[in-house]
Write a protein that holds these residues in place. Structure first.
Motif, PDB file in Angstrom:
ATOM      1  N   SER A   1      10.647  -8.187   2.014  1.00  0.00           N
ATOM      2  CA  SER A   1      10.249  -7.288   3.105  1.00  0.00           C
ATOM      3  C   SER A   1      10.577  -7.854   4.479  1.00  0.00           C
ATOM      4  O   SER A   1      10.536  -7.108   5.477  1.00  0.00           O
ATOM      5  CB  SER A   1       8.743  -6.987   3.029  1.00  0.00           C
ATOM      6  OG  SER A   1       8.418  -6.404   1.783  1.00  0.00           O
TER       7      SER A   1
ATOM      8  N   VAL B   1      -3.576  -5.136  -1.579  1.00  0.00           N
ATOM      9  CA  VAL B   1      -4.643  -4.371  -2.225  1.00  0.00           C
ATOM     10  C   VAL B   1      -4.368  -4.214  -3.721  1.00  0.00           C
ATOM     11  O   VAL B   1      -5.265  -4.394  -4.574  1.00  0.00           O
ATOM     12  CB  VAL B   1      -4.796  -2.992  -1.556  1.00  0.00           C
ATOM     13  CG1 VAL B   1      -5.763  -2.104  -2.360  1.00  0.00           C
ATOM     14  CG2 VAL B   1      -5.301  -3.146  -0.130  1.00  0.00           C
ATOM     15  N   ALA B   2      -3.125  -3.894  -4.073  1.00  0.00           N
ATOM     16  CA  ALA B   2      -2.768  -3.708  -5.485  1.00  0.00           C
ATOM     17  C   ALA B   2      -2.925  -5.005  -6.266  1.00  0.00           C
ATOM     18  O   ALA B   2      -3.448  -5.020  -7.398  1.00  0.00           O
ATOM     19  CB  ALA B   2      -1.337  -3.188  -5.587  1.00  0.00           C
TER      20      ALA B   2
ATOM     21  N   VAL C   1       0.194  -4.654   3.229  1.00  0.00           N
ATOM     22  CA  VAL C   1      -1.227  -4.421   2.964  1.00  0.00           C
ATOM     23  C   VAL C   1      -1.419  -3.727   1.609  1.00  0.00           C
ATOM     24  O   VAL C   1      -2.310  -4.079   0.825  1.00  0.00           O
ATOM     25  CB  VAL C   1      -1.857  -3.584   4.098  1.00  0.00           C
ATOM     26  CG1 VAL C   1      -3.215  -3.020   3.660  1.00  0.00           C
ATOM     27  CG2 VAL C   1      -2.035  -4.437   5.331  1.00  0.00           C
ATOM     28  N   TRP C   2      -0.571  -2.776   1.314  1.00  0.00           N
ATOM     29  CA  TRP C   2      -0.698  -2.075   0.041  1.00  0.00           C
ATOM     30  C   TRP C   2      -0.427  -3.007  -1.143  1.00  0.00           C
ATOM     31  O   TRP C   2      -1.076  -2.890  -2.188  1.00  0.00           O
ATOM     32  CB  TRP C   2       0.259  -0.871   0.005  1.00  0.00           C
ATOM     33  CG  TRP C   2      -0.173   0.218   0.928  1.00  0.00           C
ATOM     34  CD1 TRP C   2       0.421   0.622   2.089  1.00  0.00           C
ATOM     35  CD2 TRP C   2      -1.346   1.025   0.782  1.00  0.00           C
ATOM     36  NE1 TRP C   2      -0.278   1.633   2.691  1.00  0.00           N
ATOM     37  CE2 TRP C   2      -1.377   1.904   1.896  1.00  0.00           C
ATOM     38  CE3 TRP C   2      -2.380   1.110  -0.159  1.00  0.00           C
ATOM     39  CZ2 TRP C   2      -2.397   2.855   2.083  1.00  0.00           C
ATOM     40  CZ3 TRP C   2      -3.378   2.046   0.029  1.00  0.00           C
ATOM     41  CH2 TRP C   2      -3.396   2.901   1.132  1.00  0.00           C
ATOM     42  N   TRP C   3       0.514  -3.896  -0.974  1.00  0.00           N
ATOM     43  CA  TRP C   3       0.781  -4.876  -2.034  1.00  0.00           C
ATOM     44  C   TRP C   3      -0.416  -5.810  -2.227  1.00  0.00           C
ATOM     45  O   TRP C   3      -0.781  -6.162  -3.357  1.00  0.00           O
ATOM     46  CB  TRP C   3       2.027  -5.689  -1.714  1.00  0.00           C
ATOM     47  CG  TRP C   3       3.288  -5.029  -2.175  1.00  0.00           C
ATOM     48  CD1 TRP C   3       4.180  -4.321  -1.440  1.00  0.00           C
ATOM     49  CD2 TRP C   3       3.772  -5.024  -3.520  1.00  0.00           C
ATOM     50  NE1 TRP C   3       5.199  -3.859  -2.211  1.00  0.00           N
ATOM     51  CE2 TRP C   3       4.978  -4.274  -3.505  1.00  0.00           C
ATOM     52  CE3 TRP C   3       3.320  -5.550  -4.726  1.00  0.00           C
ATOM     53  CZ2 TRP C   3       5.729  -4.063  -4.661  1.00  0.00           C
ATOM     54  CZ3 TRP C   3       4.059  -5.340  -5.861  1.00  0.00           C
ATOM     55  CH2 TRP C   3       5.253  -4.598  -5.843  1.00  0.00           C
TER      56      TRP C   3
ATOM     57  N   ASP D   1       2.153  -2.799   7.354  1.00  0.00           N
ATOM     58  CA  ASP D   1       1.711  -1.604   6.639  1.00  0.00           C
ATOM     59  C   ASP D   1       2.204  -1.620   5.190  1.00  0.00           C
ATOM     60  O   ASP D   1       1.506  -1.186   4.265  1.00  0.00           O
ATOM     61  CB  ASP D   1       2.251  -0.349   7.345  1.00  0.00           C
ATOM     62  CG  ASP D   1       1.591  -0.144   8.700  1.00  0.00           C
ATOM     63  OD1 ASP D   1       0.465  -0.658   8.881  1.00  0.00           O
ATOM     64  OD2 ASP D   1       2.191   0.532   9.547  1.00  0.00           O
ATOM     65  N   HIS D   2       3.410  -2.146   5.004  1.00  0.00           N
ATOM     66  CA  HIS D   2       3.960  -2.236   3.651  1.00  0.00           C
ATOM     67  C   HIS D   2       3.277  -3.348   2.848  1.00  0.00           C
ATOM     68  O   HIS D   2       2.977  -3.181   1.657  1.00  0.00           O
ATOM     69  CB  HIS D   2       5.473  -2.501   3.744  1.00  0.00           C
ATOM     70  CG  HIS D   2       6.130  -2.672   2.415  1.00  0.00           C
ATOM     71  ND1 HIS D   2       6.248  -1.651   1.490  1.00  0.00           N
ATOM     72  CD2 HIS D   2       6.704  -3.769   1.832  1.00  0.00           C
ATOM     73  CE1 HIS D   2       6.867  -2.098   0.418  1.00  0.00           C
ATOM     74  NE2 HIS D   2       7.152  -3.384   0.603  1.00  0.00           N
TER      75      HIS D   2
ATOM     76  N   THR E   1      -6.617  -5.828  -6.744  1.00  0.00           N
ATOM     77  CA  THR E   1      -7.219  -4.981  -7.767  1.00  0.00           C
ATOM     78  C   THR E   1      -6.807  -5.428  -9.169  1.00  0.00           C
ATOM     79  O   THR E   1      -7.638  -5.542 -10.083  1.00  0.00           O
ATOM     80  CB  THR E   1      -6.801  -3.520  -7.552  1.00  0.00           C
ATOM     81  OG1 THR E   1      -7.200  -3.102  -6.240  1.00  0.00           O
ATOM     82  CG2 THR E   1      -7.443  -2.613  -8.596  1.00  0.00           C
TER      83      THR E   1
END
Length: 335
Positions: A43, A73-74, A69-71, A66-67, A77
Motif C-alpha cells: 500500500s 480491523v479484519a 484501518v480496514w485491514w 483509510d485502506h 477480528t
C-alpha cells in the motif's frame, strides 16, 4: 489408578495445554504481523508534491490510512476468533483427564453397587434366619460359619473391584481356579435367596481341569449367572448348574425354567444398562450380564445366551483351561 498416576496425567495435560496455547498464540501473532507488513508494503506510495508528481529529493513513502484501518480491523477480528478457537480446544483438552476420572469413578460405583448387591442380600437373608432361630431358642451354630463365609465372599468381590479400578487384576492360582469349588461357593452364597423364593439349585459337577482365571473372578461370574436365573425362575422350579469340558475350554452352563428372553432383547441383553423388561423379582439395572461378559473376555473367555424359549433360558460361561488355548467365541453383553 493411583493418586500419583492421576496427578501425573493432570500435569501432563496442563503441560500440553500450555504448549498448545503458547504455540497457537505465537502462530496467530506471527501470521497477523506478517499479513500487516505485506499490506503496508503493497500500500505504500512515494511521497508526492502538491502537484501530484513524485518529490525528487525524498525517499519517504506514505500509506493510505483509510485502506490500512480496514485491514487492521479484519486482522484483529480474525485473531480474536482464532484465539477463542484455541482457548476452546485447550479447555477441552484440559478437562479430558477430569472427565475420564469422573467416568471411571461412576463406573466403579455402579459396578461395586451391583456386584455387592447379591452378597448383601444373602447376608441379610442369613441374618433374618439367624434372628428367627435365636428368637425361638433354636441352634444357630451352623449359620455363623455360613454368615462369615458370605462376608468373606463380599470382601473378595470388593478387593477385586478395587484392583480393577487401579488397572490390575487378582492373581490366577497355580494350576488355575477350581471351577467346582467356585461353583459350590456361588451356590452356597445364593442358597438363602433361592430358598426364599422356593427355587432349588442343582449342581452337576464333573472332572474339569483348572481354569485360567482368578478364583474370586470365577466365583463372581458364576454368581452373576445364578442370580440372574434365580430372579427369573418361577416358584417351585429348579436352576441347573452344570460344568463340562469342551475342546480346550471349560463351560459353565446355567439353565432356568423361566419365561425366556424376549426375542427383541436377545441382541442387546449383554449391553450395559440394557434391561429386558421387569420380569424378575428384583429390579435390575442392566449391569450383571455386561459385567460377566467383560470379566470373562478379560481372561479370553465369553458369556453367551445359548438357548431361550418359553420353557427357560441357558447361559453359558466359557473359559480357557489353565495352560491351554481357548477356542471360545466372543460373547455379547449383559443386562
Amino acid at each position: 489408578m493411583s493418586d500419583a498416576a492421576d496427578r501425573s496425567r493432570v500435569h501432563a495435560a496442563a503441560t500440553r495445554v500450555g504448549v498448545f496455547v503458547g504455540a497457537g498464540s505465537a502462530a496467530v501473532l506471527v501470521v497477523g504481523v506478517s499479513v500487516l507488513l505485506v499490506v503496508l508494503n503493497t500500500s505504500a506510495r512515494p511521497e508526492r508534491e502538491h502537484g501530484g508528481a513524485p518529490h525528487p529529493d525524498s525517499d519517504r513513502f506514505v500509506v493510505d490510512l483509510d485502506h490500512i484501518v480496514w485491514w487492521i480491523v479484519a486482522l484483529a477480528t480474525a485473531g480474536a476468533v482464532l484465539m477463542a478457537l484455541i482457548g476452546w480446544i485447550a479447555a477441552r483438552s484440559a478437562v479430558r483427564p477430569l472427565a475420564a476420572a469422573l467416568g471411571a469413578q461412576r463406573r466403579f460405583v455402579a459396578d461395586a453397587s451391583h456386584e455387592l448387591r447379591t452378597p448383601l442380600t444373602a447376608v441379610s437373608a442369613r441374618v433374618q434366619l439367624l434372628q428367627r432361630r435365636h428368637d425361638r431358642d433354636e441352634a444357630i451354630d451352623e449359620l455363623l460359619p455360613l454368615l462369615r463365609h458370605d462376608v468373606e465372599v463380599m470382601d473378595a468381590v470388593l478387593q477385586e473391584l478395587l484392583l480393577l479400578a487401579e488397572g490390575g487384576a487378582a492373581e490366577i492360582p497355580p494350576g488355575g481356579a477350581d471351577a467346582v469349588a467356585c461353583a459350590r461357593t456361588a451356590v452356597g452364597l445364593l442358597e438363602p435367596i433361592a430358598s426364599g423364593h422356593d427355587v432349588r439349585m442343582t449342581l452337576t459337577p464333573s472332572d474339569v481341569p483348572g481354569v485360567a482365571i482368578p478364583a474370586s473372578t470365577l466365583t463372581r461370574l458364576i454368581t452373576v449367572l445364578l442370580d440372574n436365573a434365580v430372579q427369573h425362575a418361577p416358584e417351585g422350579t429348579e436352576v441347573e448348574l452344570t460344568l463340562a469340558v469342551v475342546d480346550h475350554a471349560v463351560e459353565v452352563r446355567v439353565r432356568d425354567h423361566g419365561p425366556g428372553v424376549d426375542p427383541v432383547d436377545v441382541e442387546r441383553i449383554f449391553d450395559r444398562f440394557a434391561r429386558s423388561g421387569e420380569r424378575g423379582r428384583r429390579r435390575g439395572f442392566g449391569l450383571g450380564l455386561a459385567l460377566a461378559r467383560e470379566g470373562a473376555e478379560r481372561f479370553g473367555g465369553s458369556v453367551e445366551l445359548t438357548s431361550t424359549s418359553a420353557q427357560g433360558s441357558t447361559f453359558t460361561l466359557r473359559l480357557p483351561r489353565a495352560g491351554g488355548a481357548t477356542t471360545g467365541s466372543e460373547g455379547r453383553s449383559v443386562g
